[in-house]
Design a protein around this motif. Structure first.
Motif, mmCIF file in Angstrom:
data_model
loop_
_atom_site.group_PDB
_atom_site.id
_atom_site.type_symbol
_atom_site.label_atom_id
_atom_site.label_comp_id
_atom_site.label_asym_id
_atom_site.label_seq_id
_atom_site.Cartn_x
_atom_site.Cartn_y
_atom_site.Cartn_z
ATOM 1 N N GLU A 133 0.864 -1.192 0.000
ATOM 2 C CA GLU A 133 0.000 0.000 0.000
ATOM 3 C C GLU A 133 0.886 1.223 0.000
ATOM 4 O O GLU A 133 1.647 1.431 0.942
ATOM 5 C CB GLU A 133 -0.911 -0.025 1.232
ATOM 6 C CG GLU A 133 -2.082 0.936 1.157
ATOM 7 C CD GLU A 133 -1.802 2.250 1.862
ATOM 8 O OE1 GLU A 133 -1.957 3.317 1.211
ATOM 9 O OE2 GLU A 133 -1.427 2.220 3.037
ATOM 10 N N ASN A 134 0.795 2.024 -1.054
ATOM 11 C CA ASN A 134 1.789 3.076 -1.276
ATOM 12 C C ASN A 134 1.393 4.437 -0.723
ATOM 13 O O ASN A 134 2.155 5.396 -0.863
ATOM 14 C CB ASN A 134 2.092 3.216 -2.781
ATOM 15 C CG ASN A 134 3.378 3.958 -3.043
ATOM 16 O OD1 ASN A 134 4.400 3.694 -2.408
ATOM 17 N ND2 ASN A 134 3.345 4.910 -3.967
ATOM 18 N N LEU A 135 0.237 4.556 -0.106
ATOM 19 C CA LEU A 135 -0.196 5.857 0.410
ATOM 20 C C LEU A 135 0.084 6.032 1.907
ATOM 21 O O LEU A 135 0.186 7.153 2.384
ATOM 22 C CB LEU A 135 -1.690 6.069 0.160
ATOM 23 C CG LEU A 135 -2.139 6.196 -1.291
ATOM 24 C CD1 LEU A 135 -3.645 6.449 -1.347
ATOM 25 C CD2 LEU A 135 -1.390 7.300 -2.005
ATOM 26 N N GLY A 136 0.142 4.940 2.661
ATOM 27 C CA GLY A 136 0.269 5.052 4.107
ATOM 28 C C GLY A 136 -1.054 5.246 4.809
ATOM 29 O O GLY A 136 -1.097 5.478 6.022
ATOM 30 N N VAL A 137 -2.161 5.123 4.073
ATOM 31 C CA VAL A 137 -3.491 5.373 4.637
ATOM 32 C C VAL A 137 -3.983 4.197 5.466
ATOM 33 O O VAL A 137 -4.661 4.374 6.486
ATOM 34 C CB VAL A 137 -4.487 5.684 3.494
ATOM 35 C CG1 VAL A 137 -5.912 5.740 4.012
ATOM 36 C CG2 VAL A 137 -4.122 7.000 2.826
ATOM 37 N N GLN A 138 -3.637 2.984 5.047
ATOM 38 C CA GLN A 138 -4.157 1.798 5.714
ATOM 39 C C GLN A 138 -3.883 1.817 7.213
ATOM 40 O O GLN A 138 -4.746 1.483 8.028
ATOM 41 C CB GLN A 138 -3.532 0.554 5.084
ATOM 42 C CG GLN A 138 -3.986 -0.768 5.681
ATOM 43 C CD GLN A 138 -3.381 -1.961 4.955
ATOM 44 O OE1 GLN A 138 -3.259 -1.970 3.748
ATOM 45 N NE2 GLN A 138 -2.985 -2.966 5.718
ATOM 46 N N ALA A 197 -8.293 -0.265 15.211
ATOM 47 C CA ALA A 197 -7.748 -1.025 16.338
ATOM 48 C C ALA A 197 -6.284 -0.671 16.608
ATOM 49 O O ALA A 197 -5.704 -1.151 17.583
ATOM 50 C CB ALA A 197 -7.863 -2.525 16.046
ATOM 51 N N SER A 198 -5.697 0.180 15.776
ATOM 52 C CA SER A 198 -4.281 0.504 15.889
ATOM 53 C C SER A 198 -4.073 1.741 16.754
ATOM 54 O O SER A 198 -4.914 2.648 16.793
ATOM 55 C CB SER A 198 -3.699 0.744 14.488
ATOM 56 O OG SER A 198 -2.442 1.377 14.564
ATOM 57 N N GLU A 199 -2.924 1.803 17.431
ATOM 58 C CA GLU A 199 -2.574 3.003 18.186
ATOM 59 C C GLU A 199 -2.257 4.184 17.276
ATOM 60 O O GLU A 199 -2.113 5.316 17.735
ATOM 61 C CB GLU A 199 -1.391 2.742 19.131
ATOM 62 C CG GLU A 199 -0.117 2.354 18.422
ATOM 63 C CD GLU A 199 0.109 0.859 18.378
ATOM 64 O OE1 GLU A 199 1.115 0.385 18.921
ATOM 65 O OE2 GLU A 199 -0.749 0.151 17.798
ATOM 66 N N PHE A 200 -2.149 3.929 15.972
ATOM 67 C CA PHE A 200 -1.875 4.997 14.996
ATOM 68 C C PHE A 200 -3.135 5.440 14.272
ATOM 69 O O PHE A 200 -3.048 6.195 13.307
ATOM 70 C CB PHE A 200 -0.838 4.520 13.984
ATOM 71 C CG PHE A 200 0.475 4.120 14.602
ATOM 72 C CD1 PHE A 200 1.328 5.069 15.145
ATOM 73 C CD2 PHE A 200 0.848 2.787 14.672
ATOM 74 C CE1 PHE A 200 2.524 4.702 15.727
ATOM 75 C CE2 PHE A 200 2.053 2.406 15.248
ATOM 76 C CZ PHE A 200 2.892 3.364 15.782
ATOM 77 N N ALA A 201 -4.291 4.988 14.708
ATOM 78 C CA ALA A 201 -5.534 5.346 14.032
ATOM 79 C C ALA A 201 -5.785 6.847 14.119
ATOM 80 O O ALA A 201 -5.489 7.492 15.122
ATOM 81 C CB ALA A 201 -6.703 4.580 14.647
ATOM 82 N N ALA A 202 -6.332 7.394 13.051
ATOM 83 C CA ALA A 202 -6.695 8.814 13.008
ATOM 84 C C ALA A 202 -8.072 8.936 12.365
ATOM 85 O O ALA A 202 -8.487 8.070 11.585
ATOM 86 C CB ALA A 202 -5.661 9.612 12.236
ATOM 87 N N TRP A 203 -8.761 10.014 12.685
ATOM 88 C CA TRP A 203 -10.099 10.204 12.127
ATOM 89 C C TRP A 203 -10.059 11.140 10.920
ATOM 90 O O TRP A 203 -10.436 10.768 9.822
ATOM 91 C CB TRP A 203 -11.048 10.742 13.191
ATOM 92 C CG TRP A 203 -12.466 10.800 12.712
ATOM 93 C CD1 TRP A 203 -13.211 11.913 12.448
ATOM 94 C CD2 TRP A 203 -13.306 9.680 12.418
ATOM 95 N NE1 TRP A 203 -14.459 11.565 12.012
ATOM 96 C CE2 TRP A 203 -14.549 10.195 11.985
ATOM 97 C CE3 TRP A 203 -13.128 8.298 12.470
ATOM 98 C CZ2 TRP A 203 -15.613 9.361 11.609
ATOM 99 C CZ3 TRP A 203 -14.188 7.472 12.100
ATOM 100 C CH2 TRP A 203 -15.407 8.014 11.675
ATOM 101 N N ASP A 204 -9.617 12.366 11.120
ATOM 102 C CA ASP A 204 -9.458 13.291 10.002
ATOM 103 C C ASP A 204 -8.077 13.075 9.378
ATOM 104 O O ASP A 204 -7.093 12.883 10.096
ATOM 105 C CB ASP A 204 -9.600 14.739 10.473
ATOM 106 C CG ASP A 204 -11.000 15.035 11.000
ATOM 107 O OD1 ASP A 204 -11.972 14.516 10.411
ATOM 108 O OD2 ASP A 204 -11.127 15.761 11.991
ATOM 109 N N LEU A 205 -8.018 13.106 8.043
ATOM 110 C CA LEU A 205 -6.785 12.734 7.353
ATOM 111 C C LEU A 205 -6.377 13.771 6.316
ATOM 112 O O LEU A 205 -7.222 14.369 5.648
ATOM 113 C CB LEU A 205 -6.950 11.396 6.620
ATOM 114 C CG LEU A 205 -7.430 10.175 7.401
ATOM 115 C CD1 LEU A 205 -7.511 8.970 6.470
ATOM 116 C CD2 LEU A 205 -6.507 9.881 8.562
#
Length: 448
Positions: free
Chosen positions: A219-224, A230-238
């Motif tokens: 995945e080349n965007l880094g969005v996944q 469930a990840s500690e790196f989750a974000a809502w607004d991107l």
């Protein structure tokens, strides 16, 4: 994950990506959003840029100082410096071309920095591809993590392998180890690496080293990483900075093409075979998800057409499972996008939303919706309802307009030197898009 969490995704694309991401940072600073970034998810060339930005922050440098330094380094390029300084070292056992590039990046940006030295905010996560089992691997301040890489008997899907003294330059290079020409980076078993026996399968447990290649394989965007709730790196607004260019028709080429292919195959054939399998598997997984998402969207549309929709138990259950709060906001910035494409792509639902917001705010009736493919009419409508594209269009025009966008789409992805004209052009191309997206899609409320 807080509904106010703001994440930034920096895509792959070599030096072109780094030059483009400079403009994304400029634009986010222009609109007051850069200081709100809580997590930065990077891939490949975006990992070199993102890690360099974090290293600059840890040294207390200003944004302007970092952007100026990156501009100068991109103009010098990295390949020639690597060949001159480190070519002979690649003859040593265990020292690869990727190690050599990491040395160049370290001298330019990191100066011996290790993972434990990364700042706590924004949190940086550099995405790689674990070739052993085709899953995303992540480097961060905490160390390294990948699905399935767990102690024997663990019920957790993944667990951090602490690597406090692991080189940031090598971690970023693992994310950027494009399979054609740059060998994988290996994490060995034992002290300073992955503990012996870790792995949720016999194949992973028996592997004497963990092979890491370019994160763009999966995945080349880094969005996944940012979307994984469930990840500690989750974000809502991107904010997503996509340095991918327009697709071009492929041609076999002349005599040089087969010769180049023969050389690349000789250098990278075993890795490319494995990468092809991993890419096919990832695409199959993605299509399965898309199929089920499409089925869910069809069911939801059908349910909402039901006159008794408010009483439907299945719809109530579905809504109860959804996270409460405002809709996700996204700023999508792309090398492949020009002004006309951006304006035409503003969908009908967004125009309706802007019209409704305008009427609620002003007490006046909004203008009639414009034709979706009429750029001038759409611009006039957006201006009338308060989505001011003037500052963005001024930057787009000053940088050279559509002709400059076409030129920037021809800039290559390798880590050779770029012209200052292209570096500055890519930055301004990203910058106007941040302003345009902010005006049309973001709304007035800031994250936080």
């Amino acid at each position: 994950m807080s509904k106010g969490t703001f994440g930034l995704a920096l895509s792959g694309g070599g030096s072109r990506a780094a030059a483009f991401h400079r403009g994304t940072l400029m634009g986010l600073a222009d609109v007051g959003l850069l200081s709100e970034v809580a997590v930065v998810s990077t891939v490949s060339g975006g990992s070199i840029f993102g890690a360099a930005w974090m290293a600059s922050q840890s040294r207390g440098e200003t944004l302007d100082a970092f952007l100026a330094s990156m501009r100068a380094e991109l103009a010098k390029g990295f390949i020639a410096r690597t060949v001159r300084a480190r070519l002979l070292k690649t003859l040593l056992p265990g020292y690869t071309r990727t190690n050599a590039m990491a040395g160049t990046f370290d001298a330019a940006f990191f100066h011996g920095m290790t993972l434990k030295d990364l700042p706590r905010r924004p949190r940086l996560v550099m995405n790689t591809c674990v070739m052993n089992h085709g899953q995303v691997g992540k480097f961060a301040r905490e160390g390294f993590k990948a699905v399935g890489l767990v102690p024997p008997g663990s019920m957790a899907p993944s667990q951090w392998v602490p690597l406090p003294d692991f080189s940031v330059a090598l971690a970023a290079s693992a994310s950027a180890a494009f399979p054609v020409g740059l060998p994988p980076v290996y994490l060995s078993r034992g002290p300073g690496g992955v503990p012996a026996g870790w792995g949720d399968s016999p194949e992973l447990q028996k592997a004497d080293k963990i092979a890491l290649t370019d994160g763009g394989v999966l995945e080349n965007l880094g969005v996944q990483t940012l979307l994984n709730t469930a990840s500690e790196f989750a974000a809502w607004d991107l904010a997503v900075s996509d340095a991918g260019t327009r697709e071009k028709a492929w041609t076999p080429g002349g005599l040089a093409a087969p010769l180049a292919g023969l050389f690349m195959g000789a250098v990278s054939a075993p890795v490319l075979e494995r990468v092809t399998i991993l890419m096919n598997n990832e695409e199959d997984r993605r299509m399965r998800h898309d199929l089920f998402d499409d089925r869910e969207a069809g069911w939801l549309a059908q349910a909402l057409r039901d006159p008794a929709v408010a009483a439907r138990a299945d719809l109530k259950a579905f809504l109860a499972e959804q996270a409460d709060g405002p809709a996700r906001r996204v700023l999508m910035v792309r090398v492949s996008q020009g002004w006309g494409h951006f304006v035409k792509a503003v969908p009908r639902w967004r125009l309706l939303g802007l019209a409704a917001d305008f009427e609620a705010r002003s007490g006046q009736k909004a203008p009639a919706l414009p034709p979706l493919d009429d750029v001038a009419a759409k611009e006039a409508f957006l201006a009338a309802v308060g989505a001011d594209l003037g500052p963005a269009k001024a930057i787009f025009t000053a940088m050279g307009g559509a002709a400059e966008v076409d030129k920037l789409n021809a800039v290559g992805t390798v880590f050779s030197g770029l012209s200052l004209e292209d570096i500055d052009g890519l930055a301004q191309h990203a910058r106007w898009q941040v302003l345009a997206n902010r005006a049309v899609y973001w709304g007035e409320e800031m994250p936080g």
